[in-house]
Write a protein that holds these residues in place. Structure first.
Motif, mmCIF file in Angstrom:
data_model
loop_
_atom_site.group_PDB
_atom_site.id
_atom_site.type_symbol
_atom_site.label_atom_id
_atom_site.label_comp_id
_atom_site.label_asym_id
_atom_site.label_seq_id
_atom_site.Cartn_x
_atom_site.Cartn_y
_atom_site.Cartn_z
ATOM 1 N N GLN A 1 10.866 -8.678 4.492
ATOM 2 C CA GLN A 1 11.369 -9.577 3.456
ATOM 3 C C GLN A 1 10.508 -9.483 2.193
ATOM 4 N N LYS A 2 11.094 -9.914 1.067
ATOM 5 C CA LYS A 2 10.435 -9.889 -0.246
ATOM 6 C C LYS A 2 10.145 -8.457 -0.727
ATOM 7 N N THR A 3 10.863 -7.499 -0.203
ATOM 8 C CA THR A 3 10.749 -6.127 -0.709
ATOM 9 C C THR A 3 11.316 -6.060 -2.129
ATOM 10 N N ASP A 4 10.656 -5.273 -2.973
ATOM 11 C CA ASP A 4 11.154 -5.027 -4.332
ATOM 12 C C ASP A 4 11.058 -3.518 -4.578
ATOM 13 N N ALA A 5 12.202 -2.839 -4.604
ATOM 14 C CA ALA A 5 12.215 -1.380 -4.707
ATOM 15 C C ALA A 5 13.203 -0.933 -5.780
ATOM 16 N N ALA A 6 12.808 0.089 -6.557
ATOM 17 C CA ALA A 6 13.675 0.557 -7.636
ATOM 18 C C ALA A 6 13.587 2.064 -7.786
ATOM 19 N N ARG B 1 3.032 13.366 2.994
ATOM 20 C CA ARG B 1 3.263 12.117 3.719
ATOM 21 C C ARG B 1 2.186 11.107 3.323
ATOM 22 N N LEU B 2 2.633 9.955 2.860
ATOM 23 C CA LEU B 2 1.728 8.893 2.437
ATOM 24 C C LEU B 2 1.896 7.679 3.343
ATOM 25 N N THR B 3 0.789 7.219 3.899
ATOM 26 C CA THR B 3 0.781 5.955 4.640
ATOM 27 C C THR B 3 -0.094 4.997 3.846
ATOM 28 N N ILE B 4 0.523 3.946 3.322
ATOM 29 C CA ILE B 4 -0.160 3.055 2.384
ATOM 30 C C ILE B 4 -0.467 1.744 3.086
ATOM 31 N N GLY B 5 -1.758 1.446 3.232
ATOM 32 C CA GLY B 5 -2.202 0.271 3.957
ATOM 33 C C GLY B 5 -1.915 -1.034 3.239
ATOM 34 N N GLU B 6 -2.181 -2.129 3.908
ATOM 35 C CA GLU B 6 -1.881 -3.453 3.373
ATOM 36 C C GLU B 6 -2.563 -3.681 2.021
ATOM 37 N N GLY B 7 -1.772 -4.067 1.036
ATOM 38 C CA GLY B 7 -2.313 -4.354 -0.285
ATOM 39 C C GLY B 7 -2.791 -3.134 -1.056
ATOM 40 N N PHE C 1 13.108 16.975 -6.499
ATOM 41 C CA PHE C 1 12.273 15.975 -5.832
ATOM 42 C C PHE C 1 13.111 15.344 -4.726
ATOM 43 N N VAL C 2 12.497 15.178 -3.577
ATOM 44 C CA VAL C 2 13.147 14.504 -2.459
ATOM 45 C C VAL C 2 12.164 13.469 -1.928
ATOM 46 N N THR C 3 12.566 12.197 -1.932
ATOM 47 C CA THR C 3 11.661 11.139 -1.490
ATOM 48 C C THR C 3 12.318 10.279 -0.425
ATOM 49 N N GLN C 4 11.491 9.791 0.475
ATOM 50 C CA GLN C 4 11.911 8.776 1.441
ATOM 51 C C GLN C 4 10.828 7.706 1.470
ATOM 52 N N VAL C 5 11.197 6.495 1.068
ATOM 53 C CA VAL C 5 10.245 5.386 0.993
ATOM 54 C C VAL C 5 10.657 4.333 2.012
ATOM 55 N N VAL C 6 9.788 4.094 2.975
ATOM 56 C CA VAL C 6 10.068 3.133 4.040
ATOM 57 C C VAL C 6 9.251 1.868 3.803
ATOM 58 N N HIS C 7 9.949 0.784 3.528
ATOM 59 C CA HIS C 7 9.323 -0.536 3.432
ATOM 60 C C HIS C 7 9.301 -1.108 4.843
ATOM 61 N N ALA C 8 8.164 -0.929 5.508
ATOM 62 C CA ALA C 8 8.070 -1.291 6.920
ATOM 63 C C ALA C 8 7.650 -2.739 7.136
ATOM 64 N N GLU C 9 7.029 -3.351 6.118
ATOM 65 C CA GLU C 9 6.500 -4.707 6.249
ATOM 66 C C GLU C 9 6.816 -5.506 4.986
ATOM 67 N N PRO C 10 6.676 -6.841 5.046
ATOM 68 C CA PRO C 10 7.096 -7.683 3.917
ATOM 69 C C PRO C 10 6.268 -7.475 2.649
ATOM 70 N N GLU C 11 6.883 -7.858 1.529
ATOM 71 C CA GLU C 11 6.222 -8.030 0.229
ATOM 72 C C GLU C 11 5.703 -6.742 -0.399
ATOM 73 N N ALA C 12 6.170 -5.625 0.058
ATOM 74 C CA ALA C 12 5.775 -4.349 -0.556
ATOM 75 C C ALA C 12 6.715 -4.031 -1.719
ATOM 76 N N THR C 13 6.227 -3.214 -2.641
ATOM 77 C CA THR C 13 7.020 -2.833 -3.815
ATOM 78 C C THR C 13 6.956 -1.322 -4.016
ATOM 79 N N LYS D 1 2.294 -4.250 4.406
ATOM 80 C CA LYS D 1 2.507 -5.515 3.708
ATOM 81 C C LYS D 1 1.799 -5.517 2.352
ATOM 82 N N GLY D 2 2.564 -5.894 1.304
ATOM 83 C CA GLY D 2 1.979 -6.049 -0.016
ATOM 84 C C GLY D 2 1.543 -4.764 -0.682
ATOM 85 N N ALA D 3 1.894 -3.610 -0.143
ATOM 86 C CA ALA D 3 1.493 -2.328 -0.724
ATOM 87 C C ALA D 3 2.444 -1.938 -1.858
ATOM 88 N N HIS D 4 2.016 -0.958 -2.659
ATOM 89 C CA HIS D 4 2.864 -0.489 -3.759
ATOM 90 C C HIS D 4 2.825 1.030 -3.847
#
Length: 251
Positions: free
Chosen positions: A152-157, A61-67, A112-124, A92-95
């Motif tokens: 908003q401004k999420t970019d995920a691939a 489990r990864l929790t990635i802070g702002e930026g 591999f099993v992944t779940q990526v949650v974009h919880a705040e804006p501008e993350a990639t 926000k703004g994390a990658h």
């Protein structure tokens, strides 16, 4: 699902799993999560080779802070059922960058099993997975992306490609997108095919033996998963571990 009982194929995240291998791991393995938190602005990278002669389950489990930026690269070449499961939450703004390879034969399931949650804006986030299998083996990628309403401004691939070196092997890709924001870019692609025989013939016609030609083609195929890994030594370790699975394989 609770840890009192093992999941079944009715559970979406386990639909292609090796249930016999999971039973040998036991319910206790389901509680063994590795929790990692990145502080705002922090960058952290981890590369690992997983798999052995016994079943393995790796849950992160990864929790990635702002930026902040987290990178995870994995070679999954287990000789028995081997599953790597990653849950990610982006501020926000994390990658988040993920590159993974499943490779091998012997009728083994690797996934591999992944779940990526974009919880705040501008993350990639970017996920690149390659699967190379033969001798009845299976490579799986179940990747879920969730975008919160205000993210908003999420970019995920996600990008999955499977290479089956002989009949009887299989690859499964299940991309899932759950998007509640309206200003986002989310993309996924999945293809499965066989080795380019024309390319192999071309290489053999110029003096390469069949095994070397195949190794070079497989190396080029799986290399995409590790392009974002800047540490050359770590990249070579992951590639060598993957290509070692080809040694001795009767293809």
């Amino acid at each position: 699902m609770t840890t009192a009982t093992l999941p079944t194929r009715r559970d979406e995240a386990w639909r292609y799993a090796d249930m016999d291998g999971l039973a040998r791991l036991g319910v206790a393995a389901l509680d063994q999560w590795k929790d990692i938190t990145l502080a705002p602005g922090e960058t952290r990278r981890h590369a690992m080779v997983v798999g052995s002669a016994a079943p393995e389950l790796h849950r992160i489990r990864l929790t990635i802070g702002e930026g902040a930026r987290a990178e995870l690269f994995v070679t999954n070449a287990g000789g028995d059922y081997t599953r790597v499961e990653v849950e990610v939450r982006l501020a926000k703004g994390a990658h988040f960058e993920f590159g993974g390879v499943t490779i091998g034969g012997a009728g083994v399931t690797r996934e591999f099993v992944t779940q990526v949650v974009h919880a705040e804006p501008e993350a990639t986030s970017n996920q690149t997975v390659r699967a190379v299998h033969w001798a009845g083996a299976t490579g799986n990628f179940l990747g879920e992306i969730k975008v919160a309403r205000h993210a908003q401004k999420t970019d995920a691939a996600q990008d999955f490609k499977g290479l089956l070196l002989e009949a009887g092997a299989s690859a499964n890709a299940v991309p899932q997108l759950e998007i509640f924001a309206d200003d986002v870019k989310c993309a996924h692609g999945a293809t499965v095919g066989a080795l380019d025989e024309a390319a192999r013939f071309y290489m053999m016609a110029r003096g390469l033996d069949p095994a070397t030609a195949q190794r070079l083609l497989v190396q080029a195929f799986i290399g995409d998963a590790f392009v974002a890994l800047e540490d050359e030594a770590e990249r070579e370790t992951l590639l060598d571990a993957a290509l070692a699975a080809l040694e001795g394989a009767k293809l």
